[in-house]
Scaffold this active site. Structure first.
Site, short mmCIF file in Angstrom:
data_model
loop_
_atom_site.label_atom_id
_atom_site.label_comp_id
_atom_site.label_asym_id
_atom_site.label_seq_id
_atom_site.Cartn_x
_atom_site.Cartn_y
_atom_site.Cartn_z
N GLY A 13 0.84 -1.19 0.00
CA GLY A 13 0.00 0.00 0.00
C GLY A 13 0.87 1.23 0.00
N CYS A 14 0.40 2.27 0.62
CA CYS A 14 1.12 3.53 0.67
C CYS A 14 2.45 3.36 1.39
CB CYS A 14 0.27 4.57 1.39
SG CYS A 14 1.10 6.14 1.62
#
Length: 179
Positions: A13-14
């Protein structure tokens, strides 16, 4: 004398979330946010967010294997992100947010495959984490480095990153680096 540092590259993810967690792990010598395993050369954050570069947001984690093993780092990885959702982490959607372990040698690949197989046995084969050699790595822009440390009150940090850091602290209290 401590052995040489090793490096593993992770996409979950981020990159702000993973960076914030791994900067707090005892035995981790450094964390760098970047982009990897796409076809673009020197992509910008905006290009990666556009989804056309094939790049994943990643962190390169440099660690001392005498203090923290790759297996332990991967156990943390699988607690702080969802490895069962393809191309998504929470509200972050797109191939740039895919779950990936980007290995630097055959030994890392063997360990990663073992850990994923064990997790798949627990989760009924739902793990979508890709395991590939790291390729086409590019360091993210300076303002992404140590983002959570520099912007703890920013909305995304407060509501997305902080809960992941707290989950790490609760789950792996024995791995938390002392301040």
């Amino acid at each position: 004398m401590s052995p040489a540092l090793e490096t593993i590259t992770l996409g979950g993810g981020c990159f702000w979330c993973l960076e914030a967690v791994y900067e707090r792990v005892r035995g981790v010598a450094g964390v760098e946010s970047g982009y990897a395993n796409g076809q673009a050369s020197r992509p910008s954050y905006e290009q990666v967010c556009g989804g056309d570069t094939g790049c994943a947001e990643v962190v390169r984690v440099r660690f001392d294997p005498a203090q923290v093993t790759l297996r332990e780092l991967l156990e943390i990885f699988f607690v702080v992100h969802d490895p069962t959702t393809p191309n998504r982490q929470g509200n972050d959607v797109g191939t740039q947010y895919r779950s990936g372990i980007y290995v630097h040698d055959a030994a890392q690949e063997r360990i990663a495959r073992e850990v994923v197989a064990e997790l798949n046995a627990t989760l009924g084969g739902r793990v979508v984490t890709e395991i590939e050699p790291e390729r086409h790595y590019w360091r993210a822009e300076d303002y992404h480095q140590h983002y959570f440390a520099n912007h703890p009150g920013q909305g995304y940090c407060a509501f997305v990153v902080t809960p992941k850091v707290e989950k790490f602290r609760r789950t792996f209290a024995n791995r938390v680096r002392e301040a």
